[in-house]
Structures are given as C-alpha cells and as structure tokens.
Motif scaffolding. Structure first.
Motif, PDB file in Angstrom:
ATOM      1  N   LEU A 188      12.816  -0.737 -24.965  1.00 19.90           N
ATOM      2  CA  LEU A 188      13.460  -2.038 -25.091  1.00 19.90           C
ATOM      3  C   LEU A 188      12.467  -3.147 -25.411  1.00 19.90           C
ATOM      4  N   THR A 189      11.275  -3.101 -24.825  1.00 25.25           N
ATOM      5  CA  THR A 189      10.276  -4.125 -25.100  1.00 25.25           C
ATOM      6  C   THR A 189       9.423  -3.775 -26.316  1.00 25.25           C
ATOM      7  N   ALA A 190       9.442  -2.514 -26.709  1.00 28.65           N
ATOM      8  CA  ALA A 190       8.648  -1.986 -27.834  1.00 28.65           C
ATOM      9  C   ALA A 190       7.157  -2.031 -27.565  1.00 28.65           C
ATOM     10  N   ASP A 191       6.745  -2.220 -26.319  1.00 30.28           N
ATOM     11  CA  ASP A 191       5.314  -2.188 -25.997  1.00 30.28           C
ATOM     12  C   ASP A 191       4.715  -0.831 -26.349  1.00 30.28           C
ATOM     13  N   TRP A 192       5.471   0.230 -26.095  1.00 29.55           N
ATOM     14  CA  TRP A 192       4.975   1.576 -26.376  1.00 29.55           C
ATOM     15  C   TRP A 192       4.721   1.754 -27.873  1.00 29.55           C
ATOM     16  N   VAL A 193       5.599   1.207 -28.697  1.00 29.98           N
ATOM     17  CA  VAL A 193       5.419   1.285 -30.147  1.00 29.98           C
ATOM     18  C   VAL A 193       4.159   0.543 -30.561  1.00 29.98           C
ATOM     19  N   GLU A 194       3.950  -0.626 -29.981  1.00 25.21           N
ATOM     20  CA  GLU A 194       2.769  -1.436 -30.286  1.00 25.21           C
ATOM     21  C   GLU A 194       1.489  -0.648 -30.030  1.00 25.21           C
ATOM     22  N   LYS A 195       1.470   0.090 -28.925  1.00 25.79           N
ATOM     23  CA  LYS A 195       0.267   0.815 -28.534  1.00 25.79           C
ATOM     24  C   LYS A 195       0.110   2.151 -29.254  1.00 25.79           C
ATOM     25  N   ASN A 196       1.188   2.654 -29.864  1.00 26.44           N
ATOM     26  CA  ASN A 196       1.143   4.002 -30.444  1.00 26.44           C
ATOM     27  C   ASN A 196       1.514   4.035 -31.922  1.00 26.44           C
ATOM     28  N   GLN A 197       1.387   2.907 -32.596  1.00 26.56           N
ATOM     29  CA  GLN A 197       1.802   2.866 -34.005  1.00 26.56           C
ATOM     30  C   GLN A 197       0.966   3.791 -34.884  1.00 26.56           C
ATOM     31  N   GLU A 198      -0.342   3.914 -34.616  1.00 23.49           N
ATOM     32  CA  GLU A 198      -1.169   4.823 -35.409  1.00 23.49           C
ATOM     33  C   GLU A 198      -0.731   6.266 -35.211  1.00 23.49           C
ATOM     34  N   PHE A 199      -0.381   6.603 -33.978  1.00 23.82           N
ATOM     35  CA  PHE A 199       0.114   7.949 -33.680  1.00 23.82           C
ATOM     36  C   PHE A 199       1.422   8.212 -34.427  1.00 23.82           C
ATOM     37  N   LEU A 200       2.325   7.244 -34.432  1.00 23.09           N
ATOM     38  CA  LEU A 200       3.617   7.419 -35.090  1.00 23.09           C
ATOM     39  C   LEU A 200       3.470   7.568 -36.602  1.00 23.09           C
ATOM     40  N   GLN A 201       2.454   6.951 -37.175  1.00 25.83           N
ATOM     41  CA  GLN A 201       2.243   7.033 -38.617  1.00 25.83           C
ATOM     42  C   GLN A 201       1.865   8.433 -39.084  1.00 25.83           C
ATOM     43  N   THR A 202       1.472   9.281 -38.161  1.00 21.13           N
ATOM     44  CA  THR A 202       1.028  10.632 -38.537  1.00 21.13           C
ATOM     45  C   THR A 202       2.196  11.590 -38.727  1.00 21.13           C
ATOM     46  N   PHE A 203       3.399  11.167 -38.393  1.00 18.75           N
ATOM     47  CA  PHE A 203       4.553  12.071 -38.472  1.00 18.75           C
ATOM     48  C   PHE A 203       5.460  11.671 -39.624  1.00 18.75           C
ATOM     49  N   HIS A 204       5.730  12.631 -40.490  1.00 19.97           N
ATOM     50  CA  HIS A 204       6.546  12.383 -41.669  1.00 19.97           C
ATOM     51  C   HIS A 204       7.933  13.002 -41.472  1.00 19.97           C
ATOM     52  N   LYS A 205       8.650  12.447 -40.519  1.00 23.45           N
ATOM     53  CA  LYS A 205      10.019  12.867 -40.249  1.00 23.45           C
ATOM     54  C   LYS A 205      10.773  11.653 -39.708  1.00 23.45           C
ATOM     55  N   PRO A 206      12.092  11.677 -39.728  1.00 24.43           N
ATOM     56  CA  PRO A 206      12.864  10.496 -39.321  1.00 24.43           C
ATOM     57  C   PRO A 206      12.603  10.092 -37.872  1.00 24.43           C
ATOM     58  N   LEU A 207      12.259   8.827 -37.688  1.00 26.21           N
ATOM     59  CA  LEU A 207      12.081   8.245 -36.368  1.00 26.21           C
ATOM     60  C   LEU A 207      13.088   7.109 -36.217  1.00 26.21           C
ATOM     61  N   PHE A 208      13.728   7.045 -35.058  1.00 27.14           N
ATOM     62  CA  PHE A 208      14.719   6.005 -34.778  1.00 27.14           C
ATOM     63  C   PHE A 208      14.301   5.280 -33.502  1.00 27.14           C
ATOM     64  N   LEU A 209      14.291   3.950 -33.549  1.00 25.55           N
ATOM     65  CA  LEU A 209      13.864   3.148 -32.402  1.00 25.55           C
ATOM     66  C   LEU A 209      15.029   2.347 -31.846  1.00 25.55           C
ATOM     67  N   LEU A 210      15.265   2.477 -30.537  1.00 25.79           N
ATOM     68  CA  LEU A 210      16.244   1.652 -29.826  1.00 25.79           C
ATOM     69  C   LEU A 210      15.467   0.590 -29.056  1.00 25.79           C
ATOM     70  N   THR A 211      15.670  -0.682 -29.393  1.00 31.69           N
ATOM     71  CA  THR A 211      14.856  -1.729 -28.797  1.00 31.69           C
ATOM     72  C   THR A 211      15.600  -3.053 -28.721  1.00 31.69           C
ATOM     73  N   GLN A 212      15.175  -3.892 -27.801  1.00 35.74           N
ATOM     74  CA  GLN A 212      15.685  -5.254 -27.730  1.00 35.74           C
ATOM     75  C   GLN A 212      14.768  -6.204 -28.491  1.00 35.74           C
ATOM     76  N   SER A 213      13.531  -5.803 -28.645  1.00 35.63           N
ATOM     77  CA  SER A 213      12.518  -6.644 -29.271  1.00 35.63           C
ATOM     78  C   SER A 213      12.612  -6.576 -30.788  1.00 35.63           C
ATOM     79  N   ASP A 214      12.290  -7.672 -31.442  1.00 32.69           N
ATOM     80  CA  ASP A 214      12.276  -7.704 -32.905  1.00 32.69           C
ATOM     81  C   ASP A 214      11.043  -6.966 -33.404  1.00 32.69           C
ATOM     82  N   GLN A 215      11.251  -5.785 -33.931  1.00 30.74           N
ATOM     83  CA  GLN A 215      10.141  -4.961 -34.404  1.00 30.74           C
ATOM     84  C   GLN A 215      10.227  -4.730 -35.908  1.00 30.74           C
ATOM     85  N   SER A 216      10.722  -5.726 -36.649  1.00 33.04           N
ATOM     86  CA  SER A 216      10.877  -5.577 -38.089  1.00 33.04           C
ATOM     87  C   SER A 216       9.543  -5.311 -38.785  1.00 33.04           C
ATOM     88  N   ARG A 217       8.431  -5.765 -38.171  1.00 33.70           N
ATOM     89  CA  ARG A 217       7.119  -5.521 -38.784  1.00 33.70           C
ATOM     90  C   ARG A 217       6.754  -4.041 -38.758  1.00 33.70           C
TER      91      ARG A 217
END
Length: 259
Positions: A188-217
C-alpha cells in the motif's frame, strides 16, 4: 499522542507475531514494545542493556525490520490512523441496535468500495492471466489475509498460487518469481517497491502492483498498477484497507469466473 497506534509500533508487533523462537531479536522487539511510551526519547544503550546484547545488535535488528538506523526507527512515531470506524455506531440503545447499525454501515462501505473499483482495468488483468497456470502473490504480515484470500479464490479456479512474504530472503523471492507466470505485489505504501526496484527489473514477466501510493514513476516495472488512492477515507484504518484489498481480489476472481 497514542504511540500504540504509531507506524513503528505496528511494525514491531508484526515482527513479534512472526517470531517462532526466543532469540535476541525477539528480546529486542519485546523491550521496544514495552517501552513504546518512551519513544522517540529512548536510547539504544538502554534497549541493548535490557536485551542483554550490544548496540550493534540493536542496530542490526532495526535494519532487519526495514529501518536504516535506530534513530529512524525510534522517530517513526506518526499515527497510522486517527479514525475509529466504530465512532459512527450508536451504542446507547442496546446491543441489538448497535449491531444493526454496524451491519448497515458495513454494507454502505462495501457498496462504496465496489463502486470505486476500476472494473475495466480489472477485466484487462483477468484477460491477461486467464491462460496462465501459476501465480505468486507477495505481501507482509499486514496484508496476509489478502494474500490468503487470493490463494483461496484462485486455487478454486485451478491456479497454482505461491504465497510469498515480501521480507523473505532474496533467493526465495527469486525462486518464487522464476516458478510462476505472473506476480501480484501488495504494497500500500510502495516502500518495498522503492527499495527493490533493481531486483524487480531483472524479471521479464508480468508484475502487478496493488498500492495506495502514486507509483506512476515505476510504471515501466509493472504491467498494471492498481491504484487505491481514490479510497482516501477507506484506507484510514486496517479494517477499511483490508476490505478494499479483499474486494479487489473478489472482483478479479468474479471476472475470471464470468468469462
């Protein structure tokens, strides 16, 4: 200020809930909880002494629960919510009327939630995962009920579901991501995404984020970002936020079943 409603208190109690053995981290968490009223004016040396350990171990514990330092941990005292969702219930006329009032309020909340959910986006996601077989859903202690509901509803429709704790070791996360066709992340806060964006970039498959925070970037990281920012007052308590998450999961499951 009610420090037992603070963000740090919630994080500490979540950690204690996950403990399965009485080690030094359990002891540190327990003493921090017991001394929550001393925040933010609490000293690392005091907690180390009470826990029969060193300040360095206390610092490691703070990093373990997501803080960069003891100072960041002891100053994270913002109140998670000041709203009490039972405040609107009339309790002066007896238990039966109070229960009826709560049920009526709950139904109104549920209708409001479904009216605000983006059904077109949910349908796109349903169509995207329709022919997939394995899905992973990531959450933490706070969102575990949503993760478990996801597993229950989608397993009934033939999917293999991996329930994964976001705080799991990196090798566990990597293994889980590699095993599935798509990944849903509840943050919801997307703090985890902020800290793990480099890790997420290594996966080439569909990722879906459920969040309250504006994470358009981070839109390039995700196939879809499910924004809950329209639920401003609904996400003002754990009760409301769980209903929002559950309702979205139910809607996605319904759309899959209908189609």
């Amino acid at each position: 200020m009610n420090l037992r409603a603070s963000r740090v208190y919630i994080r500490l109690t979540e950690f204690l809930f996950k403990c399965v053995k009485q080690d030094v981290n359990y002891t540190i968490a327990k003493h921090l909880i017991e001394h929550i009223e001393a925040f933010p004016d609490i000293y690392i040396e005091e907690i180390a002494y009470l826990s029969n350990t060193t300040p360095a171990s206390v610092t490691k514990f703070c990093k373990r629960i997501g803080y960069s330092s003891f100072k960041e941990m002891r100053t994270d005292i913002g109140v998670y919510t000041e709203e009490m969702f039972l405040d609107g219930i009339n309790v002066t006329s007896g238990i039966e009327e109070a229960i009826s009032g709560f049920i009526e309020q709950d139904q109104l909340i549920q209708k409001k939630i479904f009216s605000l959910l983006d059904q077109e986006q949910c349908l796109r996601i349903a169509n995207r995962i329709r022919k997939m077989e394995k899905l992973a859903v990531l959450g933490n202690t706070y969102s575990f009920s949503g993760v478990n509901l996801f597993r229950e509803l989608f397993s009934q429709q033939g999917y293999t579901i991996y329930e994964v704790n976001r705080r799991a070791a990196r090798d566990i996360l990597t293994s889980s991501f590699n095993e599935v066709d798509a990944v849903f992340i509840i943050s919801l806060t997307a703090d985890w995404v902020e800290k793990n964006q480099e890790f997420l970039q290594t996966f080439h498959k569909p990722l879906f984020l459920l969040t309250q925070s504006d994470q358009s970037r981070y839109s390039t990281l995700f196939e879809e970002i499910i924004h809950f920012d329209q639920f401003d007052f609904l996400l003002s308590s754990n009760y409301y936020s769980q209903k929002v998450i559950h309702s979205w999961i139910i809607l996605l499951s319904i759309l899959l079943k209908i189609s």
